[in-house]
Design a protein around this motif. Sequence first.
Motif, PDB file in Angstrom:
ATOM      1  N   TYR A 273       0.837  -1.213   0.000  1.00  0.00           N
ATOM      2  CA  TYR A 273       0.000   0.000   0.000  1.00  0.00           C
ATOM      3  C   TYR A 273       0.864   1.252   0.000  1.00  0.00           C
ATOM      4  N   LEU A 274       1.874   1.311   0.872  1.00  0.00           N
ATOM      5  CA  LEU A 274       2.768   2.461   0.910  1.00  0.00           C
ATOM      6  C   LEU A 274       3.566   2.580  -0.384  1.00  0.00           C
ATOM      7  N   ARG A 275       4.029   1.440  -0.892  1.00  0.00           N
ATOM      8  CA  ARG A 275       4.807   1.463  -2.129  1.00  0.00           C
ATOM      9  C   ARG A 275       3.959   2.013  -3.286  1.00  0.00           C
ATOM     10  N   THR A 276       2.708   1.612  -3.355  1.00  0.00           N
ATOM     11  CA  THR A 276       1.820   2.096  -4.411  1.00  0.00           C
ATOM     12  C   THR A 276       1.605   3.604  -4.303  1.00  0.00           C
ATOM     13  N   LEU A 277       1.376   4.091  -3.079  1.00  0.00           N
ATOM     14  CA  LEU A 277       1.166   5.524  -2.899  1.00  0.00           C
ATOM     15  C   LEU A 277       2.401   6.328  -3.294  1.00  0.00           C
ATOM     16  N   LEU A 278       3.582   5.844  -2.902  1.00  0.00           N
ATOM     17  CA  LEU A 278       4.808   6.565  -3.231  1.00  0.00           C
ATOM     18  C   LEU A 278       5.053   6.597  -4.744  1.00  0.00           C
ATOM     19  N   ILE A 279       4.815   5.477  -5.412  1.00  0.00           N
ATOM     20  CA  ILE A 279       5.061   5.426  -6.857  1.00  0.00           C
ATOM     21  C   ILE A 279       4.043   6.273  -7.609  1.00  0.00           C
ATOM     22  N   HIS A 280       2.777   6.227  -7.205  1.00  0.00           N
ATOM     23  CA  HIS A 280       1.774   7.055  -7.877  1.00  0.00           C
ATOM     24  C   HIS A 280       2.066   8.540  -7.675  1.00  0.00           C
ATOM     25  N   GLY A 281       2.512   8.903  -6.475  1.00  0.00           N
ATOM     26  CA  GLY A 281       2.890  10.296  -6.251  1.00  0.00           C
ATOM     27  C   GLY A 281       4.077  10.696  -7.093  1.00  0.00           C
ATOM     28  N   ALA A 282       5.033   9.789  -7.247  1.00  0.00           N
ATOM     29  CA  ALA A 282       6.211  10.078  -8.081  1.00  0.00           C
ATOM     30  C   ALA A 282       5.819  10.213  -9.549  1.00  0.00           C
ATOM     31  N   ARG A 283       4.828   9.441  -9.998  1.00  0.00           N
ATOM     32  CA  ARG A 283       4.377   9.548 -11.392  1.00  0.00           C
ATOM     33  C   ARG A 283       3.861  10.960 -11.694  1.00  0.00           C
ATOM     34  N   SER A 284       3.133  11.538 -10.746  1.00  0.00           N
ATOM     35  CA  SER A 284       2.612  12.889 -10.973  1.00  0.00           C
ATOM     36  C   SER A 284       3.753  13.899 -11.084  1.00  0.00           C
ATOM     37  N   VAL A 285       4.817  13.713 -10.271  1.00  0.00           N
ATOM     38  CA  VAL A 285       5.965  14.621 -10.350  1.00  0.00           C
ATOM     39  C   VAL A 285       6.680  14.446 -11.690  1.00  0.00           C
ATOM     40  N   VAL A 286       6.841  13.201 -12.126  1.00  0.00           N
ATOM     41  CA  VAL A 286       7.503  12.935 -13.408  1.00  0.00           C
ATOM     42  C   VAL A 286       6.712  13.545 -14.553  1.00  0.00           C
ATOM     43  N   ARG A 287       5.396  13.454 -14.501  1.00  0.00           N
ATOM     44  CA  ARG A 287       4.553  13.980 -15.578  1.00  0.00           C
ATOM     45  C   ARG A 287       4.675  15.497 -15.702  1.00  0.00           C
ATOM     46  N   LEU A 288       4.877  16.169 -14.571  1.00  0.00           N
ATOM     47  CA  LEU A 288       4.935  17.630 -14.579  1.00  0.00           C
ATOM     48  C   LEU A 288       6.357  18.168 -14.473  1.00  0.00           C
ATOM     49  N   ALA A 289       7.349  17.291 -14.546  1.00  0.00           N
ATOM     50  CA  ALA A 289       8.735  17.716 -14.304  1.00  0.00           C
ATOM     51  C   ALA A 289       9.190  18.778 -15.285  1.00  0.00           C
ATOM     52  N   ALA A 290       8.853  18.643 -16.556  1.00  0.00           N
ATOM     53  CA  ALA A 290       9.339  19.580 -17.570  1.00  0.00           C
ATOM     54  C   ALA A 290       8.683  20.945 -17.463  1.00  0.00           C
ATOM     55  N   ASN A 291       7.515  21.044 -16.797  1.00  0.00           N
ATOM     56  CA  ASN A 291       6.783  22.310 -16.730  1.00  0.00           C
ATOM     57  C   ASN A 291       6.992  23.048 -15.417  1.00  0.00           C
ATOM     58  N   GLN A 292       7.851  22.546 -14.553  1.00  0.00           N
ATOM     59  CA  GLN A 292       8.069  23.179 -13.266  1.00  0.00           C
ATOM     60  C   GLN A 292       8.886  24.455 -13.422  1.00  0.00           C
ATOM     61  N   ALA A 293       8.599  25.421 -12.532  1.00  0.00           N
ATOM     62  CA  ALA A 293       9.343  26.680 -12.572  1.00  0.00           C
ATOM     63  C   ALA A 293      10.815  26.466 -12.230  1.00  0.00           C
ATOM     64  N   ARG A 294      11.058  25.547 -11.255  1.00  0.00           N
ATOM     65  CA  ARG A 294      12.431  25.206 -10.875  1.00  0.00           C
ATOM     66  C   ARG A 294      12.603  23.705 -11.084  1.00  0.00           C
ATOM     67  N   PRO A 295      12.910  23.289 -12.291  1.00  0.00           N
ATOM     68  CA  PRO A 295      12.971  21.846 -12.583  1.00  0.00           C
ATOM     69  C   PRO A 295      14.094  21.156 -11.821  1.00  0.00           C
ATOM     70  N   ASP A 296      13.858  19.888 -11.496  1.00  0.00           N
ATOM     71  CA  ASP A 296      14.857  19.052 -10.837  1.00  0.00           C
ATOM     72  C   ASP A 296      15.774  18.478 -11.920  1.00  0.00           C
ATOM     73  N   ASN A 297      17.007  18.960 -11.955  1.00  0.00           N
ATOM     74  CA  ASN A 297      17.927  18.518 -13.010  1.00  0.00           C
ATOM     75  C   ASN A 297      18.217  17.019 -12.909  1.00  0.00           C
ATOM     76  N   TRP A 298      18.272  16.502 -11.678  1.00  0.00           N
ATOM     77  CA  TRP A 298      18.506  15.061 -11.512  1.00  0.00           C
ATOM     78  C   TRP A 298      17.375  14.259 -12.137  1.00  0.00           C
ATOM     79  N   LEU A 299      16.146  14.677 -11.890  1.00  0.00           N
ATOM     80  CA  LEU A 299      14.995  13.955 -12.417  1.00  0.00           C
ATOM     81  C   LEU A 299      14.898  14.109 -13.930  1.00  0.00           C
ATOM     82  N   LEU A 300      15.144  15.315 -14.440  1.00  0.00           N
ATOM     83  CA  LEU A 300      15.087  15.519 -15.885  1.00  0.00           C
ATOM     84  C   LEU A 300      16.151  14.701 -16.606  1.00  0.00           C
TER      85      LEU A 300
END
Length: 346
Positions: A273-300
């Motif tokens: 359950y925790l693993r699913t929540l963490l991965i789904h939350g990470a998916r939302s960050v990955v989907r919006l990574a390129a449009n962030q005002a201060r992008p995470d260079n490591w993630l990009l």
Amino acid sequence: MKITTIGIDLAKEVFQVYGVDTHGRRLLCKQIKRKDMAKFFANLDPCLIGMEACGGAHDWARKLTGYGHTVKLMAPQFVKPYVKTNKNDRADAEAICEAVARPNMRFVPVKTVEQQGILSVHRARQGFVHARTAQGNQLRGLLSEFGIVIPNGISAVFRRMPEILEDAGNGLPDVMRQLLERLFLNLKEMNRQVEELEQQIRLWHRENEASRKREAIPGIGPITASALVATIGQAREFKDGRQLAAWLGLVPKQNSSGGKSTLLGISKRGDSYLRTLLIHGARSVVRLAANQARPDNWLLGLIGRRHKNVAAVALANKNARIIWALLAKDRLFQSDYAPAAKAAGV
């Protein structure tokens, strides 16, 4: 001749108890009924007690700790290798007594009543979500038999069902229309239950300081933050963030031998359950990574090299390690934090 270590095989009515002294000699091996458990351990000198982390274990751990004993819970899969003979209650209690005394054994933190309460709300919500999904799929399957196709997704079912029920020219017989109306009402009721439980979780989240602090991490919302805090507490049972990530099953599974390291997909051990929540939350960050005002260079950079699913799991692993650091060291999340050595260019 003093009992120093006890293993308890938990059950509904009859508990098997096995105790040894400092030299490992057996001094106690008996069955105790539930009504006699509290009296027996209240009159026993303080000792180390081991139990498997199963139904009722946290309640008994709190009770026995109140009598002055040191209680430690273990995952059942870590106890199984210590069972010497065929499986029975006595062999299980002896194995628990042996496992709890091992210096390298990993233990499960004992949850408080408040933690168990909010986790129960999470489990109930999860059950309603699964039932809601099953009900939506059933409606979609029944309608496909009559040539009516609804797109995937629970939102599509809620959007299309009213017009399908009102359309008199779609060829549905009256008995089928009545059945669909009944099933749709049940679906709406389950959706209402999910929304009310989510609201209850958000209220608990706003009142819990530790849970609010975790919400600042990208990809962590009220539901994930409250579930993490309620499950792992202060995270002091884990020696570092990597151990927490491994406990959540967010590290590669190994099949290494002869000095050759072979890494497979993630192990998927621990709390799914925790693993699913963490991965789904990470998916939302990955989907919006390129449009962030201060992008995470490591993630990009990671998204540019690997598949987005791999990047989401990697970010979930990173978030798990961040969560451990914040809980264990009682700190606030800082998006621009850098270790002193790294900041100095060492």
